[in-house]
Design a protein around this motif. Structure first.
Motif, PDB file in Angstrom:
ATOM      1  N   LEU A  83       0.818  -1.218   0.000  1.00 16.10           N
ATOM      2  CA  LEU A  83       0.000   0.000   0.000  1.00 16.10           C
ATOM      3  C   LEU A  83       0.853   1.271   0.000  1.00 16.10           C
ATOM      4  O   LEU A  83       0.418   2.318   0.487  1.00 16.10           O
ATOM      5  CB  LEU A  83      -0.936  -0.011   1.217  1.00 16.10           C
ATOM      6  CG  LEU A  83      -1.912  -1.188   1.270  1.00 16.10           C
ATOM      7  CD1 LEU A  83      -2.662  -1.194   2.584  1.00 16.10           C
ATOM      8  CD2 LEU A  83      -2.864  -1.146   0.089  1.00 16.10           C
ATOM      9  N   ASN A  84       2.048   1.200  -0.578  1.00 13.29           N
ATOM     10  CA  ASN A  84       2.960   2.349  -0.539  1.00 13.29           C
ATOM     11  C   ASN A  84       2.481   3.521  -1.389  1.00 13.29           C
ATOM     12  O   ASN A  84       2.991   4.627  -1.250  1.00 13.29           O
ATOM     13  CB  ASN A  84       4.371   1.933  -0.957  1.00 13.29           C
ATOM     14  CG  ASN A  84       4.427   1.482  -2.403  1.00 13.29           C
ATOM     15  OD1 ASN A  84       3.427   1.384  -3.095  1.00 13.29           O
ATOM     16  ND2 ASN A  84       5.636   1.192  -2.846  1.00 13.29           N
ATOM     17  N   PHE A  85       1.504   3.322  -2.263  1.00  8.54           N
ATOM     18  CA  PHE A  85       0.964   4.412  -3.061  1.00  8.54           C
ATOM     19  C   PHE A  85      -0.042   5.263  -2.288  1.00  8.54           C
ATOM     20  O   PHE A  85      -0.445   6.324  -2.742  1.00  8.54           O
ATOM     21  CB  PHE A  85       0.319   3.869  -4.346  1.00  8.54           C
ATOM     22  CG  PHE A  85      -0.864   2.989  -4.089  1.00  8.54           C
ATOM     23  CD1 PHE A  85      -2.143   3.518  -4.054  1.00  8.54           C
ATOM     24  CD2 PHE A  85      -0.707   1.632  -3.886  1.00  8.54           C
ATOM     25  CE1 PHE A  85      -3.234   2.705  -3.823  1.00  8.54           C
ATOM     26  CE2 PHE A  85      -1.793   0.814  -3.662  1.00  8.54           C
ATOM     27  CZ  PHE A  85      -3.064   1.343  -3.623  1.00  8.54           C
ATOM     28  N   LEU A  86      -0.451   4.805  -1.117  1.00  8.10           N
ATOM     29  CA  LEU A  86      -1.403   5.533  -0.286  1.00  8.10           C
ATOM     30  C   LEU A  86      -0.659   6.364   0.754  1.00  8.10           C
ATOM     31  O   LEU A  86       0.290   5.879   1.373  1.00  8.10           O
ATOM     32  CB  LEU A  86      -2.348   4.563   0.428  1.00  8.10           C
ATOM     33  CG  LEU A  86      -3.234   3.693  -0.453  1.00  8.10           C
ATOM     34  CD1 LEU A  86      -4.001   2.696   0.397  1.00  8.10           C
ATOM     35  CD2 LEU A  86      -4.185   4.547  -1.257  1.00  8.10           C
ATOM     36  N   PRO A  87      -1.074   7.611   0.974  1.00  7.26           N
ATOM     37  CA  PRO A  87      -0.424   8.419   2.010  1.00  7.26           C
ATOM     38  C   PRO A  87      -0.800   7.909   3.406  1.00  7.26           C
ATOM     39  O   PRO A  87      -1.974   7.705   3.704  1.00  7.26           O
ATOM     40  CB  PRO A  87      -0.969   9.826   1.774  1.00  7.26           C
ATOM     41  CG  PRO A  87      -2.278   9.615   1.083  1.00  7.26           C
ATOM     42  CD  PRO A  87      -2.126   8.351   0.276  1.00  7.26           C
ATOM     43  N   VAL A  88       0.185   7.702   4.234  1.00  7.75           N
ATOM     44  CA  VAL A  88      -0.047   7.176   5.584  1.00  7.75           C
ATOM     45  C   VAL A  88      -0.527   8.314   6.487  1.00  7.75           C
ATOM     46  O   VAL A  88       0.098   9.363   6.563  1.00  7.75           O
ATOM     47  CB  VAL A  88       1.237   6.543   6.152  1.00  7.75           C
ATOM     48  CG1 VAL A  88       1.027   6.100   7.581  1.00  7.75           C
ATOM     49  CG2 VAL A  88       1.667   5.378   5.285  1.00  7.75           C
ATOM     50  N   GLU A  89      -1.647   8.094   7.157  1.00  5.53           N
ATOM     51  CA  GLU A  89      -2.168   9.087   8.095  1.00  5.53           C
ATOM     52  C   GLU A  89      -1.803   8.742   9.533  1.00  5.53           C
ATOM     53  O   GLU A  89      -1.351   9.593  10.281  1.00  5.53           O
ATOM     54  CB  GLU A  89      -3.692   9.205   7.963  1.00  5.53           C
ATOM     55  CG  GLU A  89      -4.127   9.893   6.702  1.00  5.53           C
ATOM     56  CD  GLU A  89      -5.632  10.069   6.629  1.00  5.53           C
ATOM     57  OE1 GLU A  89      -6.363   9.575   7.520  1.00  5.53           O
ATOM     58  OE2 GLU A  89      -6.086  10.694   5.667  1.00  5.53           O
ATOM     59  N   ARG A  90      -2.042   7.489   9.915  1.00  7.17           N
ATOM     60  CA  ARG A  90      -1.718   7.053  11.278  1.00  7.17           C
ATOM     61  C   ARG A  90      -1.150   5.658  11.235  1.00  7.17           C
ATOM     62  O   ARG A  90      -1.619   4.804  10.481  1.00  7.17           O
ATOM     63  CB  ARG A  90      -2.962   7.055  12.169  1.00  7.17           C
ATOM     64  CG  ARG A  90      -3.387   8.423  12.614  1.00  7.17           C
ATOM     65  CD  ARG A  90      -4.621   8.312  13.409  1.00  7.17           C
ATOM     66  NE  ARG A  90      -5.658   7.843  12.489  1.00  7.17           N
ATOM     67  CZ  ARG A  90      -6.941   8.072  12.626  1.00  7.17           C
ATOM     68  NH1 ARG A  90      -7.367   8.699  13.658  1.00  7.17           N
ATOM     69  NH2 ARG A  90      -7.815   7.643  11.747  1.00  7.17           N
ATOM     70  N   VAL A  91      -0.162   5.433  12.088  1.00  7.96           N
ATOM     71  CA  VAL A  91       0.470   4.123  12.174  1.00  7.96           C
ATOM     72  C   VAL A  91       0.712   3.831  13.642  1.00  7.96           C
ATOM     73  O   VAL A  91       1.211   4.674  14.383  1.00  7.96           O
ATOM     74  CB  VAL A  91       1.820   4.123  11.413  1.00  7.96           C
ATOM     75  CG1 VAL A  91       2.539   2.819  11.611  1.00  7.96           C
ATOM     76  CG2 VAL A  91       1.602   4.380   9.949  1.00  7.96           C
ATOM     77  N   ASP A  92       0.334   2.635  14.064  1.00  6.68           N
ATOM     78  CA  ASP A  92       0.626   2.190  15.421  1.00  6.68           C
ATOM     79  C   ASP A  92       1.168   0.769  15.339  1.00  6.68           C
ATOM     80  O   ASP A  92       0.400  -0.193  15.295  1.00  6.68           O
ATOM     81  CB  ASP A  92      -0.620   2.243  16.295  1.00  6.68           C
ATOM     82  CG  ASP A  92      -0.314   1.941  17.747  1.00  6.68           C
ATOM     83  OD1 ASP A  92       0.875   1.752  18.088  1.00  6.68           O
ATOM     84  OD2 ASP A  92      -1.262   1.894  18.554  1.00  6.68           O
ATOM     85  N   PRO A  93       2.499   0.624  15.316  1.00  4.86           N
ATOM     86  CA  PRO A  93       3.073  -0.717  15.173  1.00  4.86           C
ATOM     87  C   PRO A  93       2.866  -1.599  16.398  1.00  4.86           C
ATOM     88  O   PRO A  93       2.991  -2.811  16.311  1.00  4.86           O
ATOM     89  CB  PRO A  93       4.549  -0.442  14.933  1.00  4.86           C
ATOM     90  CG  PRO A  93       4.794   0.889  15.518  1.00  4.86           C
ATOM     91  CD  PRO A  93       3.514   1.653  15.378  1.00  4.86           C
ATOM     92  N   PHE A  94       2.527  -1.020  17.528  1.00  2.00           N
ATOM     93  CA  PHE A  94       2.345  -1.815  18.735  1.00  2.00           C
ATOM     94  C   PHE A  94       0.982  -2.494  18.764  1.00  2.00           C
ATOM     95  O   PHE A  94       0.843  -3.596  19.274  1.00  2.00           O
ATOM     96  CB  PHE A  94       2.537  -0.942  19.974  1.00  2.00           C
ATOM     97  CG  PHE A  94       3.908  -0.341  20.031  1.00  2.00           C
ATOM     98  CD1 PHE A  94       5.008  -1.122  20.315  1.00  2.00           C
ATOM     99  CD2 PHE A  94       4.099   0.994  19.759  1.00  2.00           C
ATOM    100  CE1 PHE A  94       6.276  -0.588  20.340  1.00  2.00           C
ATOM    101  CE2 PHE A  94       5.363   1.545  19.791  1.00  2.00           C
ATOM    102  CZ  PHE A  94       6.457   0.752  20.072  1.00  2.00           C
ATOM    103  N   SER A  95      -0.040  -1.840  18.209  1.00  4.39           N
ATOM    104  CA  SER A  95      -1.355  -2.474  18.155  1.00  4.39           C
ATOM    105  C   SER A  95      -1.675  -2.996  16.767  1.00  4.39           C
ATOM    106  O   SER A  95      -2.688  -3.667  16.581  1.00  4.39           O
ATOM    107  CB  SER A  95      -2.436  -1.495  18.602  1.00  4.39           C
ATOM    108  OG  SER A  95      -2.501  -0.405  17.714  1.00  4.39           O
ATOM    109  N   GLY A  96      -0.843  -2.707  15.780  1.00  2.00           N
ATOM    110  CA  GLY A  96      -1.001  -3.271  14.446  1.00  2.00           C
ATOM    111  C   GLY A  96      -1.980  -2.558  13.551  1.00  2.00           C
ATOM    112  O   GLY A  96      -2.603  -3.186  12.700  1.00  2.00           O
ATOM    113  N   VAL A  97      -2.127  -1.246  13.702  1.00  3.47           N
ATOM    114  CA  VAL A  97      -3.091  -0.500  12.903  1.00  3.47           C
ATOM    115  C   VAL A  97      -2.362   0.440  11.940  1.00  3.47           C
ATOM    116  O   VAL A  97      -1.458   1.174  12.343  1.00  3.47           O
ATOM    117  CB  VAL A  97      -4.041   0.316  13.803  1.00  3.47           C
ATOM    118  CG1 VAL A  97      -4.999   1.146  12.977  1.00  3.47           C
ATOM    119  CG2 VAL A  97      -4.813  -0.603  14.720  1.00  3.47           C
ATOM    120  N   ILE A  98      -2.788   0.404  10.680  1.00  4.99           N
ATOM    121  CA  ILE A  98      -2.297   1.329   9.661  1.00  4.99           C
ATOM    122  C   ILE A  98      -3.523   1.987   9.046  1.00  4.99           C
ATOM    123  O   ILE A  98      -4.420   1.303   8.551  1.00  4.99           O
ATOM    124  CB  ILE A  98      -1.509   0.600   8.555  1.00  4.99           C
ATOM    125  CG1 ILE A  98      -0.327  -0.165   9.134  1.00  4.99           C
ATOM    126  CG2 ILE A  98      -1.042   1.584   7.496  1.00  4.99           C
ATOM    127  CD1 ILE A  98       0.324  -1.108   8.135  1.00  4.99           C
TER     128      ILE A  98
END
Length: 165
Positions: A83-98
């Motif tokens: 999904l690298n073509f989508l701009p990332v708004e929020r990322v939480d690697p500890f709970s696994g949410v992109i």
């Protein structure tokens, strides 16, 4: 004391008396048998099943400090890669949410927005939940399935590459 202040005071006292009388004599029982409640809804029992004795037990930290949320790193990295073509708004690697913003895939004409949730440390299809939206509503289920398959395929490729090192 003027007539206006006496009237205001009398009105305030009458309002207090009316409101305080609303709950008096109600038929709702406040006696709850806490032994019948499941532990997760029982305020008299903490998360480990220990009985709470005082009000101060509510303010103590009884949680296990070693509890961690685990996310499969290959699924996580593959999601970011696919999904690298989508701009990332929020990322939480500890709970696994992109959570991403709207973006158009290469060679496509429709803009998508994705939410990815990695729920488990296993490299498994059950560990991945993908939600795709277009500007007009939810994306086609076949498109969502294709994105999930692409992420899982890329995750397996990354794992194979990593084990060959």
């Amino acid at each position: 004391m003027t007539f206006a202040s006496v009237t205001k005071t009398a009105t305030a006292l009458a309002c207090v008396a009316i409101v305080s009388g609303c709950g008096w004599g109600s038929r709702i029982s406040t006696d709850v048998d806490t032994s019948q409640l499941p532990n997760e809804y029982n305020p008299a029992v903490d998360d480990d099943g220990n009985k709470r004795d005082t009000i101060w037990d509510l303010f103590t930290n009884l949680d296990d400090a070693n509890t961690t949320l685990e996310v499969n790193r290959y699924i996580w990295l593959a999601s970011m890669d696919i999904l690298n073509f989508l701009p990332v708004e929020r990322v939480d690697p500890f709970s696994g949410v992109i959570v991403t913003g709207y973006g158009t895939p290469p060679g496509g004409g429709r803009a998508y927005r994705a939410t990815v949730y990695v729920t488990d440390p296993a490299l498994d299809a059950r560990s991945l939940k993908v939600s795709l939206n277009t500007r007009s509503g939810p994306a086609d289920p076949d498109t969502v399935r294709a994105v999930e398959d692409a992420i899982l395929t890329r995750a397996r490729q990354m794992r194979i590459q990593h084990t060959r090192l």
